[in-house]
Design a protein around this motif. Structure first.
Motif, short mmCIF file in Angstrom:
data_model
loop_
_atom_site.label_atom_id
_atom_site.label_comp_id
_atom_site.label_asym_id
_atom_site.label_seq_id
_atom_site.Cartn_x
_atom_site.Cartn_y
_atom_site.Cartn_z
N LYS A 7 8.64 27.13 27.45
CA LYS A 7 8.00 28.32 26.86
C LYS A 7 8.62 28.59 25.50
O LYS A 7 9.84 28.79 25.41
CB LYS A 7 8.23 29.52 27.76
CG LYS A 7 7.07 29.85 28.63
CD LYS A 7 7.11 31.31 29.07
CE LYS A 7 5.86 31.60 29.84
NZ LYS A 7 6.05 31.96 31.21
N LEU A 8 7.81 28.58 24.48
CA LEU A 8 8.32 28.88 23.15
C LEU A 8 7.90 30.29 22.77
O LEU A 8 6.91 30.81 23.30
CB LEU A 8 7.78 27.87 22.13
CG LEU A 8 8.14 26.41 22.43
CD1 LEU A 8 7.47 25.48 21.42
CD2 LEU A 8 9.64 26.20 22.41
N ARG A 9 8.59 30.91 21.85
CA ARG A 9 8.26 32.28 21.45
C ARG A 9 6.90 32.32 20.77
O ARG A 9 6.60 31.51 19.88
CB ARG A 9 9.32 32.83 20.49
CG ARG A 9 10.62 33.19 21.20
CD ARG A 9 11.70 33.49 20.19
NE ARG A 9 11.26 34.45 19.21
CZ ARG A 9 11.50 34.36 17.90
NH1 ARG A 9 12.19 33.34 17.43
NH2 ARG A 9 11.07 35.28 17.09
N ALA A 10 6.10 33.29 21.18
CA ALA A 10 4.74 33.40 20.65
C ALA A 10 4.74 33.57 19.14
O ALA A 10 3.83 33.13 18.44
CB ALA A 10 4.03 34.57 21.31
N GLU A 11 5.81 34.20 18.61
CA GLU A 11 5.87 34.46 17.15
C GLU A 11 5.79 33.17 16.34
O GLU A 11 5.41 33.18 15.18
CB GLU A 11 7.19 35.17 16.78
CG GLU A 11 7.27 36.61 17.18
CD GLU A 11 7.99 36.78 18.49
OE1 GLU A 11 8.02 35.80 19.29
OE2 GLU A 11 8.51 37.88 18.75
N LEU A 12 6.21 32.06 16.96
CA LEU A 12 6.26 30.81 16.19
C LEU A 12 4.87 30.23 15.94
O LEU A 12 4.69 29.41 15.04
CB LEU A 12 7.13 29.77 16.90
CG LEU A 12 8.58 30.14 17.12
CD1 LEU A 12 9.37 28.96 17.66
CD2 LEU A 12 9.23 30.63 15.83
N GLU A 13 3.91 30.66 16.75
CA GLU A 13 2.57 30.10 16.59
C GLU A 13 2.00 30.48 15.23
O GLU A 13 2.01 31.62 14.83
CB GLU A 13 1.64 30.64 17.68
CG GLU A 13 1.59 29.69 18.86
CD GLU A 13 0.90 30.31 20.04
OE1 GLU A 13 -0.16 30.92 19.83
OE2 GLU A 13 1.46 30.19 21.15
N GLN A 99 17.67 38.11 9.92
CA GLN A 99 18.18 38.18 11.31
C GLN A 99 19.04 39.42 11.50
O GLN A 99 19.04 40.02 12.56
CB GLN A 99 19.05 36.96 11.61
CG GLN A 99 18.25 35.71 11.88
CD GLN A 99 19.16 34.49 12.03
OE1 GLN A 99 20.27 34.47 11.50
NE2 GLN A 99 18.68 33.50 12.73
N PRO A 104 11.15 42.18 15.98
CA PRO A 104 9.79 42.61 16.30
C PRO A 104 9.59 44.11 16.05
O PRO A 104 10.45 44.91 16.42
CB PRO A 104 9.66 42.26 17.79
CG PRO A 104 10.62 41.12 17.98
CD PRO A 104 11.77 41.40 17.06
N ARG A 123 8.65 35.71 9.80
CA ARG A 123 7.93 35.57 11.07
C ARG A 123 8.79 34.92 12.15
O ARG A 123 8.62 35.20 13.33
CB ARG A 123 6.62 34.84 10.82
CG ARG A 123 5.65 35.78 10.07
CD ARG A 123 4.45 35.08 9.56
NE ARG A 123 3.60 34.62 10.65
CZ ARG A 123 2.48 33.94 10.45
NH1 ARG A 123 2.10 33.63 9.22
NH2 ARG A 123 1.74 33.55 11.46
N SER A 125 11.77 35.58 12.71
CA SER A 125 12.57 36.65 13.33
C SER A 125 11.70 37.59 14.17
O SER A 125 12.21 38.47 14.84
CB SER A 125 13.29 37.46 12.26
OG SER A 125 12.39 38.40 11.71
N GLY A 126 10.38 37.41 14.10
CA GLY A 126 9.49 38.28 14.87
C GLY A 126 9.08 39.52 14.11
O GLY A 126 8.30 40.34 14.59
#
Ligand SMILES: Cc1ncc(COP(=O)(O)O)c(C=O)c1O
Length: 359
Positions: A7-13, A99, A104, A123, A125-126
């Motif tokens: 599972k990768l962080r959605a922010e990376l998409e 950072q 978010p 992005r 960093s969210g």
């Protein structure tokens, strides 16, 4: 094999990958790389000696605190060591700053178009990027940026001179802007091209940071000092921010080769700044020639020029490629051309002249 994947962080998409300037091809016609704002001069012999000496020990980790370099920088800029932090290029330090300040739900603001790493590192960093368009003259719109500050703004980049347009913000407008920014919002003055500035009205961020705890200055050894491949940059900021940078640093991120080369470069500053002077002379020649050809060239204080070519951007870049220079196109917007070796600049000017006649 399992059907599932980590599972990768959605922010990376959807985050674009950083697009480096295209290299000059070894066997094609492209001979000059004017695409990455690099310094065209080879390393100074003395700097090379320090790197070769450091290379004898690369089985060891570097000095994690960058002690020698920090002391040298503290003296050079007249700041306490506790106000300094080094990193893997100034882009590494910029990422650490985000950072340290934004996650978010927080906002990171910058002008657009500006340095293309800003949206990427924001992005990652969210945090939410807030892009404030440049003025029609391709300059930071500081009033619009101040108006765009919200309760969620945590960090604002001011890229001075701006990459890719080369344009600057001057003392009075920058001070007026800083006066409008709330004290709990960090303003990062990204001065990667500081040494190329000749406009006396452009303030030195190091002077502005002194009595403003929310101002941080970013500098690099990659451009004027010619150490792009060694990856070392630094920030000057008041203590809580500088301390946060030390916390967010990748341990041992700055190699001993980079540290020693940076120290040797500071000691050879006169010679290196002489080279910068020659590049500034070339910049004037290139910009003047382009204007004489009929181009509109924004006033540049960096080691590159910007041509707003809109839909013709990629055609222009292809014509440069064919002639033997590689430039940096931003599709649909314009082309950034680094001031490089005189011969490379001349090839570019020739392409520009031919292209202008066709417009
Ligand atoms: C405005 C600006 N900031 C920072 C950087 C990063 O440089 P470095 O990471 O090599 O110090 C660049 C590089 O092109 C830049 O244009």
């Amino acid at each position: 094999m399992s059907e599932t994947s980590p599972k990768l962080r959605a922010e990376l998409e959807g985050i674009p990958t950083y697009k480096p300037g295209k290299p000059a091809s070894a066997d094609g016609p492209v001979a000059y790389k004017l695409s990455s704002n690099e310094n065209p001069y080879p390393p100074l012999p003395g700097v090379m000696e320090s790197v070769t000496a450091a290379a004898l020990n690369f089985n060891r980790y570097p000095d994690m605190a960058c002690t020698g370099l920090m002391n040298e920088l503290a003296e050079r800029f007249g700041v306490p060591v506790s106000h300094l932090a080094t990193g893997t290029g100034s882009v590494g330090v910029a990422q650490q700053l985000i950072q340290a300040t934004a996650g978010p739900g927080d906002e990171v603001m910058y002008a657009w178009r500006s340095f293309e790493a800003y949206p990427i590192i924001t992005r990652i960093s969210g945090a939410t990027p807030v892009q404030v368009p440049l003025t029609p003259g391709d300059v930071h719109d500081l009033d619009a940026m101040a108006d765009a500050i919200t309760d969620r703004t945590r960090l604002i980049f001011v890229c001075n001179p701006n990459n890719p347009t080369g344009t600057v913000v001057r003392r009075a407008e920058l001070e007026r802007f800083l006066d409008r920014v709330p004290g709990d919002v960090l303003v990062v003055l990204d001065e990667a091209y500081r040494e190329f500035i000749r406009d006396m009205d452009v303030p030195d961020g190091v002077q502005l940071y002194r009595d403003r705890p929310n101002v941080c200055v970013l500098r690099t050894f990659s451009k004027a000092y010619g150490l792009a491949g060694l990856r070392v940059g630094f920030a000057i900021a008041h203590e809580p921010v500088a301390a946060a940078l030390r916390k967010t640093a990748v341990p041992f991120g700055v190699s001993q080769l980079a540290q020693d080369a940076a120290i040797a470069s500071l000691r050879a500053e006169d010679e290196l700044l002489g080279r910068v002077g020659s590049l500034v002379g070339e910049r004037t020649r290139v910009a003047d020639t382009l204007r004489a050809q009929g181009w509109t060239v924004p006033e540049t204080q960096a080691n590159f020029v910007w041509l707003r070519l809109g839909e013709r951007t990629l055609d222009f870049a292809a014509a440069c490629d064919q002639a033997g220079v590689v430039v940096r196109p931003f599709a649909g917007e314009g082309v950034r051309i680094t001031i490089g070796e005189t011969e490379g600049n001349d090839i570019f000017l020739k392409v520009a002249e031919g292209f202008r006649k066709e417009l």
